[in-house]
Each structure stands twice: as structure tokens, then as C-alpha cells.
Scaffold this motif. Structure first.
Motif, mmCIF file in Angstrom:
data_model
loop_
_atom_site.group_PDB
_atom_site.id
_atom_site.type_symbol
_atom_site.label_atom_id
_atom_site.label_comp_id
_atom_site.label_asym_id
_atom_site.label_seq_id
_atom_site.Cartn_x
_atom_site.Cartn_y
_atom_site.Cartn_z
ATOM 1 N N TYR A 162 0.618 -0.826 -0.149
ATOM 2 C CA TYR A 162 -0.366 0.107 0.308
ATOM 3 C C TYR A 162 0.478 1.818 0.306
ATOM 4 O O TYR A 162 0.636 2.338 -0.675
ATOM 5 C CB TYR A 162 -0.652 -0.248 1.267
ATOM 6 C CG TYR A 162 -1.628 -1.204 1.416
ATOM 7 C CD1 TYR A 162 -2.554 -1.419 0.042
ATOM 8 C CD2 TYR A 162 -1.860 -1.132 2.475
ATOM 9 C CE1 TYR A 162 -3.061 -2.431 0.266
ATOM 10 C CE2 TYR A 162 -3.763 -2.738 2.583
ATOM 11 C CZ TYR A 162 -3.814 -3.207 1.629
ATOM 12 O OH TYR A 162 -4.537 -4.065 1.469
ATOM 13 N N ALA A 163 1.989 1.425 0.714
ATOM 14 C CA ALA A 163 3.057 2.707 0.625
ATOM 15 C C ALA A 163 3.801 2.521 -0.408
ATOM 16 O O ALA A 163 3.623 3.824 -0.381
ATOM 17 C CB ALA A 163 3.633 1.812 2.457
ATOM 18 N N ASP A 164 3.326 1.601 -1.548
ATOM 19 C CA ASP A 164 3.968 1.723 -2.579
ATOM 20 C C ASP A 164 3.663 2.701 -3.709
ATOM 21 O O ASP A 164 3.979 3.896 -3.757
ATOM 22 C CB ASP A 164 5.090 0.499 -3.047
ATOM 23 C CG ASP A 164 6.201 0.468 -2.625
ATOM 24 O OD1 ASP A 164 6.696 0.634 -2.590
ATOM 25 O OD2 ASP A 164 5.701 -1.139 -3.270
ATOM 26 N N ARG A 165 1.835 2.723 -3.151
ATOM 27 C CA ARG A 165 1.304 3.390 -3.674
ATOM 28 C C ARG A 165 0.843 4.452 -3.279
ATOM 29 O O ARG A 165 0.669 5.517 -4.251
ATOM 30 C CB ARG A 165 -0.592 2.428 -4.087
ATOM 31 C CG ARG A 165 -0.579 3.437 -4.750
ATOM 32 C CD ARG A 165 -0.904 2.956 -6.215
ATOM 33 N NE ARG A 165 -2.122 3.515 -6.814
ATOM 34 C CZ ARG A 165 -3.579 3.116 -6.991
ATOM 35 N NH1 ARG A 165 -3.298 2.236 -7.449
ATOM 36 N NH2 ARG A 165 -3.927 3.398 -7.627
ATOM 37 N N LEU A 166 0.665 4.729 -2.299
ATOM 38 C CA LEU A 166 0.436 5.844 -2.029
ATOM 39 C C LEU A 166 1.253 6.958 -1.946
ATOM 40 O O LEU A 166 1.353 8.271 -1.499
ATOM 41 C CB LEU A 166 -0.323 5.746 -0.806
ATOM 42 C CG LEU A 166 -1.381 4.895 -0.612
ATOM 43 C CD1 LEU A 166 -2.166 4.852 0.822
ATOM 44 C CD2 LEU A 166 -2.830 5.587 -1.762
ATOM 45 N N ARG A 167 2.566 6.872 -1.690
ATOM 46 C CA ARG A 167 4.214 7.574 -1.013
ATOM 47 C C ARG A 167 4.050 8.591 -1.985
ATOM 48 O O ARG A 167 4.333 9.969 -1.486
ATOM 49 C CB ARG A 167 4.650 6.627 -1.745
ATOM 50 C CG ARG A 167 6.279 7.298 -0.615
ATOM 51 C CD ARG A 167 8.240 5.751 -1.005
ATOM 52 N NE ARG A 167 8.019 5.654 0.357
ATOM 53 C CZ ARG A 167 7.565 3.926 0.333
ATOM 54 N NH1 ARG A 167 7.598 3.514 -1.502
ATOM 55 N NH2 ARG A 167 7.156 3.381 0.998
ATOM 56 N N PRO A 168 3.864 8.790 -3.070
ATOM 57 C CA PRO A 168 3.719 9.894 -4.017
ATOM 58 C C PRO A 168 2.864 10.916 -3.473
ATOM 59 O O PRO A 168 3.079 11.933 -4.091
ATOM 60 C CB PRO A 168 3.842 9.499 -5.993
ATOM 61 C CG PRO A 168 4.119 7.870 -5.554
ATOM 62 C CD PRO A 168 3.473 7.425 -4.371
#
Length: 415
Positions: A162-168
Motif C-alpha cells: 500500500y505504501a508503494d502506491r500512496l507514497r507519491p
């Protein structure tokens, strides 16, 4: 900027022939040029948020301008499990939560054991924080609720994805919003629930776990109170409630069901039928006071179009005594009996009205009566789900141009 709540709330927005059901993402996302911010006062379920992003993008809505506060807290699997299990345990004392883990997430925030977005996007921090937290939560899940323990490795792996998707999207939103203030941009703060669900000022304990009142906008977004220019209250032309708790003007059966059906009163998040009743001016005045409301937007006036007569609660009686103010005690509130003023209905459609002059006299009298009771001007009247089904009485942002429905404490003439 959305400043409180989580996926326990939702907004249904109709644009032309498309209907959008939004939960965490501010409704401004439907304007391509608008920056949308989920503030630090919210709690974020990453799985649900990503699902919402995917849905919008499939519908051709860009989410490039969505920003998420790095200080917002994250709803974890154990929050949802605890919320569901504790609500079941309450039995007749249940609050009526959405069982989405909102309360337990805010509880961990106050207990200082929560996971924030800044922790979520830092893999080492996430592992370190969850290693102890999940061990502790598993003790609660197993021994208090008899549930299976969570696998910490699986949870970390799931949430790292999830973090990879939301980080930006993750930013210092307080800095961003204050920069926008200095640039003199227009900023709209969006709450998720009503005044009587406020943790401090609502019908406790039948409340949410955050502060949807106007003052919560400052804390939930990281701006000072001197930066708030205007407070716009939104109220339906009748009263609704989802979940448990006292509701003096509630209409059981017949009329209540008719209002629910005509107004499509089903929760955006849960799909539950909303409880419906006559407009309650006692809680209306209370909301004006607690929020410092400058003007009102009255919605769903058209739902009342077919009624012969319409009632408005102007005060309560408690054990035979008249009270004009909202009681803090939930027990006293549950004993409140509404005192009604009855007004004639207009018995014709208002769906095509676009000015005050287009409204039937009885509809205009009804609005004037509400403005008089709450001692605040009505700036907007909504007559349907479409954006064009709106009467702008005055500029709700820059102040009154013409307060036709209430002005300087002068009592309007009411039939």
C-alpha cells in the motif's frame, strides 16, 4: 481539505449523468484544477483509499492533485477487528459504528501507539512499530475477543505494498495549506459528519471519534484559527441520523419511510437506511452556536414537495418543562418530547426553481421560518441532486450580498 473522519463517512456527488461515491477523497477531486488534501485529522484505511483512487481513475478522473498528510493516522487490520468485535459485545449498548475501525484508530492515536502515514512509507519504521504493536493487539484479539491472532509478517508485507502506491501523494500538508494561504488561494475545509456526531459536542456516547465541528478544521489541517474567514453550515430541510442515539423528531414508519425513500436516505458507506424526522431547530440553533455559522445551505427542500403540512420542532419538553436549548445529558435528550410549529406545505414541485421568486410562497415561508429560528441567513437552497438545481441567495464565500431570508434580527413574516 478534508480535516477529520475516515471511511466511516461518505459523500454522494452527482455530476451530469455520473454519480460518484466518495469516502476519504475530498469532493473537490472532481474539479481537475483543484488541489485536494486529506488532512492530519483524518484516519486513513490504505486499502480503501487505493480502491477509491482506482475507481476514480477508471471513470476518467485524475487523482494527480490528491495529497495526503504525513501525520494522518493509518487504520490497520486489528482496528477493524476490534471495532467489529467490541460493537458485538455491546449488545443493547451498541453505538451503531460502521465497524470500519475508525474509533480504535483514533484511540491508538490518543494512546500514542498509532501508525502514521510517515511511518507507513518508511519500511524500517513500519516493521519496527508493528512488531510490538501487533504482539500487543494479538493479546487483545485472542484473550478478550476470542479471535485468531494476526501474522505480523503478512501485515507488514500487505501495508508495504500500500505504501508503494500512496507514497507519491504523501506530503507535509500543514506546510502546503499554509503556503496556499499566503498565496491567497481559496481554501474549502470539508467535514465528514454532523455536529451531533462530534466527540466533544455531540450526543455522547453516540458520536464519532473526531471533531467534525468547524473548530476541528484548524486542528485537523494544521492552520491557525485566524485563517478561517467564513463558516458555512449545511443542513437538510428535515433531520436525518445514521446509527444509534436519541432522535426526538424521528418519524417511525409512514412519514419517516416516505422521507427516506424520496430523499434516497441511504448511507454512502454502509448502505443503511437513515432515520428521518422533522426539522429540529433546537439542534439547528445549537449547531449555529457551536460552529459559529455565518450562513446556511439548506438541501433537499424538494423532498418536502408533496406534503400537505410540515412540522418544525421549536423546543422540547422534558418531564413537563419546556426547554429551548440542547441538553448535554444523553439521558435527558432521550426524554425530550418535541414541541412543533406546523406550517402548510406547497404541494408542487420545486425541482425546476432557480431563484427565490420561483419558489412557491409556502416554500419560501418555510425557509424564512428556519432562518428566523436559527438566527442566521440562508445562502444556498438545494432542490435536487444535480448541480444546477441550486438557488444562490447570497455569495456564501465572501459574505452577504442580499440576506433575503434573514437580516439583522428582523423577524420575517411567516404564514
Amino acid at each position: 481539505m478534508r480535516y477529520q473522519g475516515g471511511v466511516n463517512a461518505g459523500h454522494t456527488v452527482v455530476v451530469k449523468d455520473q454519480t460518484f461515491k466518495l469516502h476519504l477523497i475530498p469532493s473537490g477531486i472532481l474539479y481537475p484544477e483543484t488541489e485536494c488534501v486529506i488532512g492530519n485529522g483524518t484516519v486513513i484505511d490504505p486499502k480503501e483509499l487505493i480502491g477509491e483512487l482506482d475507481t476514480l481513475e477508471k471513470l476518467g478522473i485524475s487523482t494527480a492533485n490528491l495529497f495526503i498528510s504525513d501525520s494522518a493516522h493509518v487504520t490497520m487490520p486489528y482496528h477493524r477487528l476490534i471495532d467489529q468485535a467490541s460493537e458485538e459485545r455491546r449488545g443493547n449498548q451498541k453505538i451503531g459504528t460502521t465497524r470500519r475501525g475508525i474509533g480504535p484508530t483514533y484511540a491508538d492515536k490518543s494512546e500514542r501507539t498509532g501508525i502514521r502515514m510517515v511511518d507507513l512509507i518508511e519500511a524500517d519504521t513500519l516493521r519496527e512499530r508493528l512488531e510490538w504493536t501487533i504482539q500487543y493487539k494479538n493479546v487483545v484479539l485472542e484473550n478478550l475477543y476470542g479471535l485468531a491472532p494476526l501474522d505480523p509478517i503478512a501485515v507488514v508485507e500487505e501495508y508495504m505494498a500500500y505504501a508503494d502506491r500512496l507514497r507519491p501523494h504523501v506530503v507535509d500538508s500543514s506546510l502546503q495549506i499554509n503556503q496556499a494561504v499566503r498565496q491567497r488561494k481559496n481554501i474549502l475545509f470539508e467535514g465528514a459528519q454532523g455536529t451531533l456526531l462530534d466527540l466533544d459536542h455531540g450526543t455522547y456516547p453516540f458520536v464519532t471519534s473526531s471533531n467534525p465541528v468547524a473548530g476541528g478544521a484548524c486542528i485537523g489541517s494544521g492552520v491557525g484559527p485566524t485563517m478561517i474567514d467564513r463558516v458555512i453550515g449545511v443542513a437538510k430541510a428535515y433531520t436525518t441520523r445514521v446509527g444509534e442515539g436519541p432522535f426526538p423528531t424521528e418519524l417511525i414508519g409512514g412519514m419517516g419511510d416516505a422521507l427516506c425513500d424520496r430523499g434516497a436516505e441511504f448511507g454512502t458507506t454502509t448502505g443503511r437506511r437513515r432515520r428521518c424526522g422533522w426539522f429540529d431547530a433546537v439542534i439547528g440553533r445549537y449547531a449555529v452556536r457551536i460552529n459559529g455559522i455565518d450562513c446556511l445551505a439548506i438541501t433537499k427542500l424538494d423532498v418536502l414537495d408533496e406534503l400537505d403540512e410540515i412540522k418544525v420542532c421549536v423546543s422540547y419538553t422534558i418531564d413537563g418543562e419546556t426547554h429551548s436549548e440542547f441538553p448535554s445529558s444523553a439521558r435527558r435528550f432521550a426524554r425530550c418530547e418535541p414541541v412543533y410549529k406546523t406550517l402548510p406545505g406547497w404541494k408542487q414541485s420545486t425541482a425546476d426553481c432557480r431563484t427565490l421568486e420561483d419558489l412557491p410562497k409556502q416554500a419560501l415561508d418555510y425557509l424564512k421560518f428556519l432562518a428566523e429560528l436559527m438566527e442566521v441567513p440562508i445562502a444556498i437552497v438545494s432542490l435536487g441532486a444535480s448541480r444546477d438545481q441550486t438557488i444562490i441567495v447570497e455569495d456564501p464565500i465572501h459574505g452577504p450580498k442580499r440576506a433575503l431570508l434573514y437580516e439583522n434580527g428582523v423577524t420575517p413574516q411567516v404564514a
